[in-house]
Design a protein around this motif. Structure first.
Motif, PDB file in Angstrom:
ATOM      1  N   TYR A   1       0.706  -1.314   0.008  1.00  0.00           N
ATOM      2  CA  TYR A   1       0.055  -0.007   0.022  1.00  0.00           C
ATOM      3  C   TYR A   1       0.811   1.163   0.031  1.00  0.00           C
ATOM      4  O   TYR A   1       1.731   1.369   0.835  1.00  0.00           O
ATOM      5  N   ASP A   2       0.708   1.982  -1.068  1.00  0.00           N
ATOM      6  CA  ASP A   2       1.254   3.379  -1.039  1.00  0.00           C
ATOM      7  C   ASP A   2       0.209   4.350  -1.749  1.00  0.00           C
ATOM      8  O   ASP A   2       0.065   4.517  -2.696  1.00  0.00           O
ATOM      9  N   PRO A   3      -0.424   4.870  -0.661  1.00  0.00           N
ATOM     10  CA  PRO A   3      -1.374   5.760  -1.218  1.00  0.00           C
ATOM     11  C   PRO A   3      -1.308   6.601  -2.278  1.00  0.00           C
ATOM     12  O   PRO A   3      -0.314   7.247  -2.411  1.00  0.00           O
ATOM     13  N   PRO A   4      -2.397   6.577  -3.182  1.00  0.00           N
ATOM     14  CA  PRO A   4      -3.400   5.929  -3.129  1.00  0.00           C
ATOM     15  C   PRO A   4      -3.542   4.575  -3.618  1.00  0.00           C
ATOM     16  O   PRO A   4      -4.531   3.876  -3.809  1.00  0.00           O
ATOM     17  N   LEU A   5      -2.284   3.870  -4.060  1.00  0.00           N
ATOM     18  CA  LEU A   5      -2.009   2.642  -4.980  1.00  0.00           C
ATOM     19  C   LEU A   5      -2.077   1.522  -3.953  1.00  0.00           C
ATOM     20  O   LEU A   5      -1.229   1.595  -3.042  1.00  0.00           O
ATOM     21  N   ILE A   6      -2.926   0.319  -4.237  1.00  0.00           N
ATOM     22  CA  ILE A   6      -2.831  -0.658  -3.721  1.00  0.00           C
ATOM     23  C   ILE A   6      -2.356  -1.934  -4.473  1.00  0.00           C
ATOM     24  O   ILE A   6      -2.998  -1.912  -5.728  1.00  0.00           O
ATOM     25  N   GLN A   7      -1.414  -2.711  -4.219  1.00  0.00           N
ATOM     26  CA  GLN A   7      -0.950  -3.770  -5.145  1.00  0.00           C
ATOM     27  C   GLN A   7      -1.160  -5.016  -4.498  1.00  0.00           C
ATOM     28  O   GLN A   7      -0.969  -5.288  -3.137  1.00  0.00           O
ATOM     29  N   ILE A   8      -1.758  -6.029  -5.255  1.00  0.00           N
ATOM     30  CA  ILE A   8      -2.182  -7.247  -4.541  1.00  0.00           C
ATOM     31  C   ILE A   8      -1.283  -8.322  -5.498  1.00  0.00           C
ATOM     32  O   ILE A   8      -1.716  -8.313  -6.421  1.00  0.00           O
ATOM     33  N   ARG A   9      -0.612  -9.200  -4.790  1.00  0.00           N
ATOM     34  CA  ARG A   9      -0.132 -10.363  -5.669  1.00  0.00           C
ATOM     35  C   ARG A   9      -0.770 -11.796  -5.257  1.00  0.00           C
ATOM     36  O   ARG A   9      -0.861 -12.025  -3.919  1.00  0.00           O
ATOM     37  N   LEU A  10      -1.334 -12.305  -6.362  1.00  0.00           N
ATOM     38  CA  LEU A  10      -1.740 -13.666  -6.016  1.00  0.00           C
ATOM     39  C   LEU A  10      -0.985 -14.785  -6.582  1.00  0.00           C
ATOM     40  O   LEU A  10      -0.346 -14.480  -8.010  1.00  0.00           O
ATOM     41  N   HIS A  11      -0.558 -16.053  -6.142  1.00  0.00           N
ATOM     42  CA  HIS A  11       0.274 -16.915  -6.603  1.00  0.00           C
ATOM     43  C   HIS A  11      -0.627 -18.144  -6.372  1.00  0.00           C
ATOM     44  O   HIS A  11      -0.921 -18.507  -5.174  1.00  0.00           O
ATOM     45  N   GLN A  12      -0.387 -19.072  -7.572  1.00  0.00           N
ATOM     46  CA  GLN A  12      -1.222 -20.338  -7.421  1.00  0.00           C
ATOM     47  C   GLN A  12      -0.552 -21.347  -8.548  1.00  0.00           C
ATOM     48  O   GLN A  12      -0.937 -21.473  -9.434  1.00  0.00           O
ATOM     49  N   SER A  13       0.597 -21.766  -8.231  1.00  0.00           N
ATOM     50  CA  SER A  13       1.163 -22.738  -9.261  1.00  0.00           C
ATOM     51  C   SER A  13       0.411 -23.909  -9.466  1.00  0.00           C
ATOM     52  O   SER A  13       0.534 -24.328 -10.621  1.00  0.00           O
ATOM     53  N   LYS A  14      -0.028 -24.507  -8.500  1.00  0.00           N
ATOM     54  CA  LYS A  14      -1.069 -25.716  -9.025  1.00  0.00           C
ATOM     55  C   LYS A  14      -2.292 -25.489  -8.234  1.00  0.00           C
ATOM     56  O   LYS A  14      -2.490 -24.768  -7.092  1.00  0.00           O
ATOM     57  N   LYS A  15      -3.559 -25.732  -8.800  1.00  0.00           N
ATOM     58  CA  LYS A  15      -4.873 -25.510  -8.437  1.00  0.00           C
ATOM     59  C   LYS A  15      -5.284 -26.731  -8.016  1.00  0.00           C
ATOM     60  O   LYS A  15      -5.866 -27.731  -8.787  1.00  0.00           O
ATOM     61  N   PRO A  16      -5.494 -27.420  -6.534  1.00  0.00           N
ATOM     62  CA  PRO A  16      -6.475 -28.410  -6.041  1.00  0.00           C
ATOM     63  C   PRO A  16      -7.594 -28.351  -6.528  1.00  0.00           C
ATOM     64  O   PRO A  16      -8.256 -27.250  -6.719  1.00  0.00           O
ATOM     65  N   SER A  17      -8.515 -29.549  -6.569  1.00  0.00           N
ATOM     66  CA  SER A  17      -9.765 -29.564  -7.038  1.00  0.00           C
ATOM     67  C   SER A  17     -10.636 -28.710  -6.294  1.00  0.00           C
ATOM     68  O   SER A  17     -11.773 -28.295  -6.485  1.00  0.00           O
TER      69      SER A  17
END
Length: 300
Positions: A182-198
């Motif tokens: 968070y660096d106002p007003p910017l918000i950065q979100i990082r999602l990581h999912q190398s494998k997806k279980p069912s």
């Protein structure tokens, strides 16, 4: 006897009506649901006709197909020829599981390869185009800004609020949220999912649901406007960008880059040529003036 029969009939109608009202898909407003037995409600999506699991998010591929399918008396139909750019929404080919097929084509026999998020990762080609595999999108970067009129929030509060939002609304386990900056007003979100279980939702589906919510086109049946609260204060999202990073680099050729470089080189050469020509003309004019001056002196 007749009044009693009327009361019983009214109760039956009321119960049936209540059952029909409860036969809805909480996670997908486009699903068409029907009672096919006592207490059994089956929901399907237009275009795919596959049963929808309303306890979790619907795959992005099925959602895009539903958006491109006309629904009677529910929404206007967007004609396929109205969306020709594969970088936007298109009518996708989906596997029975809801996954995108590696190769997608439009009505004009133009094809391209996509990743698990349905985003184009190759140049467009013809029907002969071959896509060897469906490359997984393992990373998703989400950037958003909130209203500048809002006072800055505390970083831990923003992280906690967004983690709770993605977990409660989109069923995404916190372990897939690897960073929130968070660096106002910017918000950065990082999602990581190398494998997806069912049993887990896909981060690509989460990102699509979130994008729909931010754009006030929620997929949820309640169609409620997304509200994000940070420690009791509203977080008004103004802009949103989503970046998809695949496990393998995209396969775009260098034609567009070469064309751009060629254009730049052409402009530079033309500018240099014009400059040299101008210098030669100026030199010629100076030489001519000097010779005229010499001739005049000699005559005198």
């Amino acid at each position: 006897m007749e009044p009693l029969f009327g009361v019983v009939l009214a109760l039956i109608v009321a119960v049936a009506s209540a059952a029909n009202d409860s036969c809805t898909c909480a996670t997908n407003k486009w699903a068409v649901c029907a009672q096919d037995g006592p207490g059994n409600c089956t929901c399907r999506l237009p275009g795919s006709h596959h049963p929808v699991d309303c306890s979790t998010l619907t795959s992005k591929c099925f959602l895009m197909k539903a958006e491109m399918t006309p629904l009677k008396e529910k929404r206007l139909w967007r004609p396929p020829q109205g969306v020709l750019d594969s970088d936007g929404i298109y009518n996708p080919d989906c596997e029975a599981s809801g996954a995108f097929k590696a190769r997608q084509c439009n009505q004009s026999s133009t094809c391209w390869c996509v990743n698990t998020a349905g985003v184009r990762r190759t140049e467009k080609g013809g029907r002969s185009l071959s896509c060897r595999e469906l490359v997984r999108t393992g990373w998703i970067y989400i950037e958003l800004t909130h209203g500048r009129s809002s006072n800055a929030f505390h970083v831990p509060d923003v992280t906690r609020a967004l983690t709770q939002l993605f977990e409660s609304r989109y069923k995404l386990r916190p372990k897939y949220i690897t960073a929130v900056k968070y660096d106002p007003p910017l918000i950065q979100i990082r999602l990581h999912q190398s494998k997806k279980p069912s049993w887990d939702v896909d981060i690509a589906d989460v990102a699509y649901y979130f994008e729909k919510d931010v754009n006030n086109d929620s997929v949820f049946h309640s169609d409620s406007k997304l509200t994000v609260s940070v420690n009791g204060r509203a977080l008004a999202i103004e802009k949103l960008w989503i970046y998809y990073v695949d496990e393998k680099p995209p396969e775009f050729c260098m034609r567009q880059l070469a064309a751009g470089i060629s254009a730049v080189v052409t402009v530079v050469l033309l500018t240099a040529g014009i400059g040299i020509a101008a210098l030669l003309v100026l030199r010629w004019l100076r030489t001519r003036t000097y010779k005229k001056f010499e001739c005049k002196e000699m005559r005198e």
